[in-house]
Design a protein around this motif. Sequence first.
Motif, mmCIF file in Angstrom:
data_model
loop_
_atom_site.group_PDB
_atom_site.id
_atom_site.type_symbol
_atom_site.label_atom_id
_atom_site.label_comp_id
_atom_site.label_asym_id
_atom_site.label_seq_id
_atom_site.Cartn_x
_atom_site.Cartn_y
_atom_site.Cartn_z
ATOM 1 N N ASN A 1 -1.496 8.049 -15.144
ATOM 2 C CA ASN A 1 -2.081 7.205 -14.120
ATOM 3 C C ASN A 1 -0.998 6.464 -13.342
ATOM 4 N N ARG B 1 -8.931 7.489 -4.171
ATOM 5 C CA ARG B 1 -7.982 7.802 -3.110
ATOM 6 C C ARG B 1 -8.150 9.260 -2.725
ATOM 7 N N GLU C 1 -7.787 6.265 -9.374
ATOM 8 C CA GLU C 1 -6.503 5.642 -9.704
ATOM 9 C C GLU C 1 -6.687 4.329 -10.436
ATOM 10 N N ALA D 1 2.133 7.370 -13.037
ATOM 11 C CA ALA D 1 2.882 8.353 -12.249
ATOM 12 C C ALA D 1 2.110 8.710 -10.984
ATOM 13 N N GLY D 2 0.794 8.864 -11.113
ATOM 14 C CA GLY D 2 -0.027 9.196 -9.955
ATOM 15 C C GLY D 2 0.033 8.109 -8.899
ATOM 16 N N ARG D 3 -0.085 6.857 -9.355
ATOM 17 C CA ARG D 3 -0.072 5.765 -8.379
ATOM 18 C C ARG D 3 1.304 5.609 -7.745
ATOM 19 N N PHE E 1 1.886 15.623 -13.453
ATOM 20 C CA PHE E 1 0.985 14.615 -13.988
ATOM 21 C C PHE E 1 -0.442 15.001 -13.652
ATOM 22 N N HIS E 2 -1.371 14.303 -14.264
ATOM 23 C CA HIS E 2 -2.781 14.658 -14.101
ATOM 24 C C HIS E 2 -3.529 13.542 -13.400
ATOM 25 N N TYR E 3 -4.310 13.923 -12.424
ATOM 26 C CA TYR E 3 -5.199 12.973 -11.762
ATOM 27 C C TYR E 3 -6.615 13.204 -12.278
ATOM 28 N N ASN F 1 -3.463 4.856 3.358
ATOM 29 C CA ASN F 1 -3.005 5.978 2.558
ATOM 30 C C ASN F 1 -4.143 6.615 1.742
ATOM 31 N N ARG G 1 -4.739 1.381 -15.980
ATOM 32 C CA ARG G 1 -5.011 1.416 -17.404
ATOM 33 C C ARG G 1 -4.023 0.501 -18.103
ATOM 34 N N HIS H 1 3.434 7.989 -7.311
ATOM 35 C CA HIS H 1 3.584 9.132 -6.399
ATOM 36 C C HIS H 1 2.916 8.834 -5.064
ATOM 37 N N SER H 2 1.689 8.305 -5.118
ATOM 38 C CA SER H 2 0.984 7.977 -3.872
ATOM 39 C C SER H 2 1.739 6.928 -3.071
ATOM 40 N N ALA H 3 2.322 5.954 -3.776
ATOM 41 C CA ALA H 3 3.025 4.887 -3.065
ATOM 42 C C ALA H 3 4.337 5.409 -2.489
ATOM 43 N N LEU H 4 5.000 6.274 -3.240
ATOM 44 C CA LEU H 4 6.304 6.788 -2.832
ATOM 45 C C LEU H 4 6.162 7.736 -1.644
ATOM 46 N N TYR H 5 5.167 8.605 -1.714
ATOM 47 C CA TYR H 5 4.942 9.526 -0.612
ATOM 48 C C TYR H 5 3.758 9.029 0.190
ATOM 49 N N GLY H 6 3.982 7.971 0.968
ATOM 50 C CA GLY H 6 2.874 7.373 1.722
ATOM 51 C C GLY H 6 2.316 8.355 2.729
ATOM 52 N N ALA H 7 1.127 8.055 3.232
ATOM 53 C CA ALA H 7 0.482 8.931 4.208
ATOM 54 C C ALA H 7 1.313 8.975 5.478
ATOM 55 N N GLU I 1 0.834 -1.194 0.000
ATOM 56 C CA GLU I 1 0.000 0.000 0.000
ATOM 57 C C GLU I 1 0.874 1.250 0.000
ATOM 58 N N ALA I 2 1.983 1.212 0.743
ATOM 59 C CA ALA I 2 2.949 2.317 0.712
ATOM 60 C C ALA I 2 4.334 1.711 0.569
ATOM 61 N N PRO J 1 0.185 13.351 0.051
ATOM 62 C CA PRO J 1 -0.604 12.356 0.781
ATOM 63 C C PRO J 1 -1.426 13.013 1.888
ATOM 64 N N LEU J 2 -2.459 12.298 2.257
ATOM 65 C CA LEU J 2 -3.384 12.783 3.284
ATOM 66 C C LEU J 2 -2.707 12.776 4.654
ATOM 67 N N TYR K 1 10.568 5.721 -11.061
ATOM 68 C CA TYR K 1 9.601 6.821 -11.032
ATOM 69 C C TYR K 1 10.205 8.068 -11.681
#
Lengths: 321, 258
Positions: free
Chosen positions: A67, B108, B166, A69-71, B25-27, B96, B169, A73-79, A26-27, B116-117, A43
């Motif tokens: 998409n 997300r 997310e 890159a977005g995922r 990038f675009h979300y 997350n 694709r 990014h979320s994984a790299l910068y975890g909450a 998840e992260a 991140p949140l 990345y």
Amino acid sequence: MKSQDEIVAARNADWRELENLISRAEALHHLDGPSISRAAALYRALSGDLVLCRARCTPDLVAYLDNLAGRAHSALYGAEPFRIPAFWSLLTRDFPRALRKNASFFALSSALFLIPCAIGIVLALFVPDAASQILPRSMLDGMADMYSKGFDEGRGEGADSAMAGFYVNNNVGIAFRCFATGIFYGLGSVVYLIYNGLNIGMVTGWVTAAGFGGNIGTFMCGHGPFELTAILIAGAAGLRMGHSLVVTHGRTRLGSLRESAPDIVRLVVGAAVMLLIAAGIEGFWSPSAAPPPVKWAVAALFSLLVTAYFLFAGRERGRAR
Amino acid sequence: MAEPARRLQPIDTTAEIETPEHVRFHYPIAGPARRVVAWVLDWLVRAAILLVFAIFALMGGFAVGDAVAELSAGLLLVIHFLLEWLYYTLWEIAWNGRTPGKRALDLRVVSVHGHPLRVGDSFLRNLLRAADFLPLGYAIGLVVMARDSRFRRLGDMVAGTMVVVEERRAVASTLRIDPPPTPKELSSLPQRLPLSGDELEAIELFLRRKEGLGPAREEELAAMVAPIFASRLGIRNKDSARLLALLHARASERRRPL
């Protein structure tokens, strides 16, 4: 100049590898060291591909890379994980500081609650007809009946737990709603504070008029310092939120709202913790068989503690904050 | 909050994120429909948890007696409280920015800047559900969402968050021309095509989209440009879509030796 198909052929293996790495956890910080640095390198390479493809490739490939890159990014910068020390410093320092900083909102919220409360007591004591117009008579009599016995024998432990659960659910819910509805320019908080002040005042007055004032007093004095203060703080946070929407100091309303968010979080989290303490006291100590003088002494101690906490906790030596 | 400077952008439900590494990038932003479905799923999960505990409490009450029944009634109320006010925050911190419902729909929660949140913001956005829910069924939240370019409800605005999609694709497949161009067909085209880069790109985009179009639509689209190119090249245009495929083949043939 490479065509899209050549770019895909050259880079697809790396994209797939990144895709596999980020779907493994998840992260990313849950993975081992080499995997993390590999993912970070992939990345960065992907961000280069993205720039290239945006200039040269068809939208479906760009969407795929966006998409990915977005995922990544979320994984790299975890909450930010929940940390006990941060929570502890919130309770010992930041919460009382935030309340002192917003003392005027606390004063306003106290006035909005206590004045209707006083009016409620007076109404119930001297104009009972008016009181029973506002609250249903059956409910008022029910309350009087409830407090008629006193707590000389205490309650069963099971009943105590049931009531503690009820208080957590009900009172914390009221405090949270009182805060949340402050988003409507503070109006929701105002209504909640006045309504609950009037309600509590009237019940207290009615029970006193029925002759059981001592009982309800000894019951409420224990958890009151925590519960009422916490509801007032939640109301103050709601008023602060509404105020930031009206007085924006030249920012947009949203910008002004965001500016006040850190203080609001501190106030609400602090109030929530106080309410949990209050629910424990209200469920187990307030209805216990301890003699009234002990209960009043403990109540005085609690009040002193709460006051001292808000006055002194989190002050830096030699400097008032 | 420093809003990024407004530039002229196509009207779309995406948010551009610029990371500290200057990656842009675009979300795609999640709309109300998707979020309502996620909410319903989360509601079902919460109801199921409460039901399981209620059954245990009931059995305990019958088996042991009133004291246990009351104890478990208290416990049930505490669980109800936790599910009402902390369910979302706990999941969003652990996963997350996702709850089980959001995960099922590839949603997300991130900050409006793509970060991140944070714990406090998650708590804030979920407390504000009490305001969004009013007067019933998230009516205010939906109206506020509909008026916002990033589909934020009140809670998102206070906490500075948004909900993004997310969905995974597939990578674009390679372009194949079927049947492959014969030397005879290609020989009718000049070596240097009098076409601009933009025009070649448009042709490539058309050929990639061809699979998803019906034959009539394909012919219609091709017929819009093929005659123009044909007259520029000075050749006869028999089959518009085929001509575009041949033009693409010739262009990539010339590009390959580089």
